[in-house]
Design an enzyme around this catalytic site. Structure first.
Site, PDB file in Angstrom:
ATOM      1  N   GLY A  55      41.296  26.062  48.245  1.00 57.26           N
ATOM      2  CA  GLY A  55      40.184  26.835  47.700  1.00 57.26           C
ATOM      3  C   GLY A  55      39.157  25.914  47.072  1.00 57.26           C
ATOM      4  N   ASP A  57      36.929  24.625  43.314  1.00 55.70           N
ATOM      5  CA  ASP A  57      37.288  23.970  42.061  1.00 55.70           C
ATOM      6  C   ASP A  57      38.024  24.906  41.104  1.00 55.70           C
ATOM      7  OD1 ASP A  57      36.430  21.270  42.342  1.00 55.70           O
ATOM      8  OD2 ASP A  57      34.350  21.935  42.207  1.00 55.70           O
ATOM      9  N   GLY A  58      37.696  26.194  41.144  1.00 52.49           N
ATOM     10  CA  GLY A  58      38.402  27.141  40.286  1.00 52.49           C
ATOM     11  C   GLY A  58      39.873  27.232  40.636  1.00 52.49           C
ATOM     12  N   SER A  81      32.880  26.589  47.305  1.00 50.71           N
ATOM     13  CA  SER A  81      31.420  26.511  47.372  1.00 50.71           C
ATOM     14  C   SER A  81      30.898  25.122  47.057  1.00 50.71           C
ATOM     15  CB  SER A  81      30.799  27.514  46.392  1.00 50.71           C
ATOM     16  OG  SER A  81      31.170  28.835  46.715  1.00 50.71           O
TER      17      SER A  81
END
Length: 240
Positions: A55, A57-58, A81
């Protein structure tokens, strides 16, 4: 060797079904996240010695929080993103190549910073960039275009806060548009806000941006995207 791949199904763009097939075809276990902080919970209870965040960075931050202090290895397959930490570490955005790194790459220590007792592993922002990130998350849309759109919308009439900064005993108070503490060198998409930061030197880099005129935005943006934001007289970089 087998690893647990924790996949955020809504990160970035594109469906993750084909990626799941690729991972499982190599003999690894996959699980999809279902809600905020689920990745951290899954990482904490993983039986595998290698746990991979699939996924942005979160997702990476959640998985890394779950692994902090366990001695287990964090892997990253970037598909968000911005993917700031993965870019800083030189991890390929080709999923197959990123999985190759998980399987055959070398490991290295990773520093962690803390804000209000919560760990972070890439960058932590205060001021304008934090406000933009909040608007970006609330918008429900991803991508660089939406991030820039939210930033320009917020900048109109933005009033910088006054901060007190203390770095290793040196303290001062000033107004700043933003202050970013970096363990890695960028926000994402190669926007290098802390261009000289290292993820394994035991230090944090701090970038302070003074108030500036809107006419200066193109120059500041160009300097940011080329990794030379510190050439601006509005930008001050520190390490501590």
């Amino acid at each position: 060797m087998s690893a647990l791949f924790i996949i955020n199904p809504i990160s970035g763009k594109g469906r993750k079904g084909r990626l799941k097939e690729e991972i499982q075809g190599r003999g690894h276990r996959c699980v999809f996240t279902e809600y905020a902080s689920h990745a951290e919970e899954l990482a904490k209870t993983a039986s595998e010695d290698i746990v991979v965040a699939v996924g942005g960075d979160g997702t990476v931050n959640e998985v890394a929080r779950g692994l902090l202090g366990t001695g287990k290895t964090l892997g990253i397959v970037p598909c968000g993103s911005g993917d700031g930490l993965a870019r800083s570490l030189g991890i390929s955005h080709n999923p197959a190549k990123a999985i190759d790194i998980v399987e055959r790459g070398r490991t290295q220590a990773l520093d962690a910073g803390f804000v209000n007792s919560r760990p972070f592993f890439s960058v932590c922002g205060m001021g304008f960039d934090a406000d933009v990130s909040k608007l970006f998350a609330q918008s429900g849309r991803r991508g660089m275009f939406n991030y820039v759109r939210q930033a320009l919308k917020l900048w109109r009439g933005y009033d910088p806060e006054t901060f007190t900064i203390n770095i290793d005993g040196r303290e001062w108070t000033q107004k700043a548009v933003l202050i970013t503490a970096g363990n890695s060198n960028q926000w994402g998409n190669n926007a290098k806000v802390t261009p000289y930061a290292s993820t394994c030197d035991g230090l944090l880099d701090l970038t302070v941006l003074d108030d500036f005129h809107s006419i200066e935005i193109p120059f500041l943006a160009s300097a940011l995207m080329t990794g030379h934001c510190d050439i601006s007289r509005r930008v001050h970089c520190f390490t501590g």
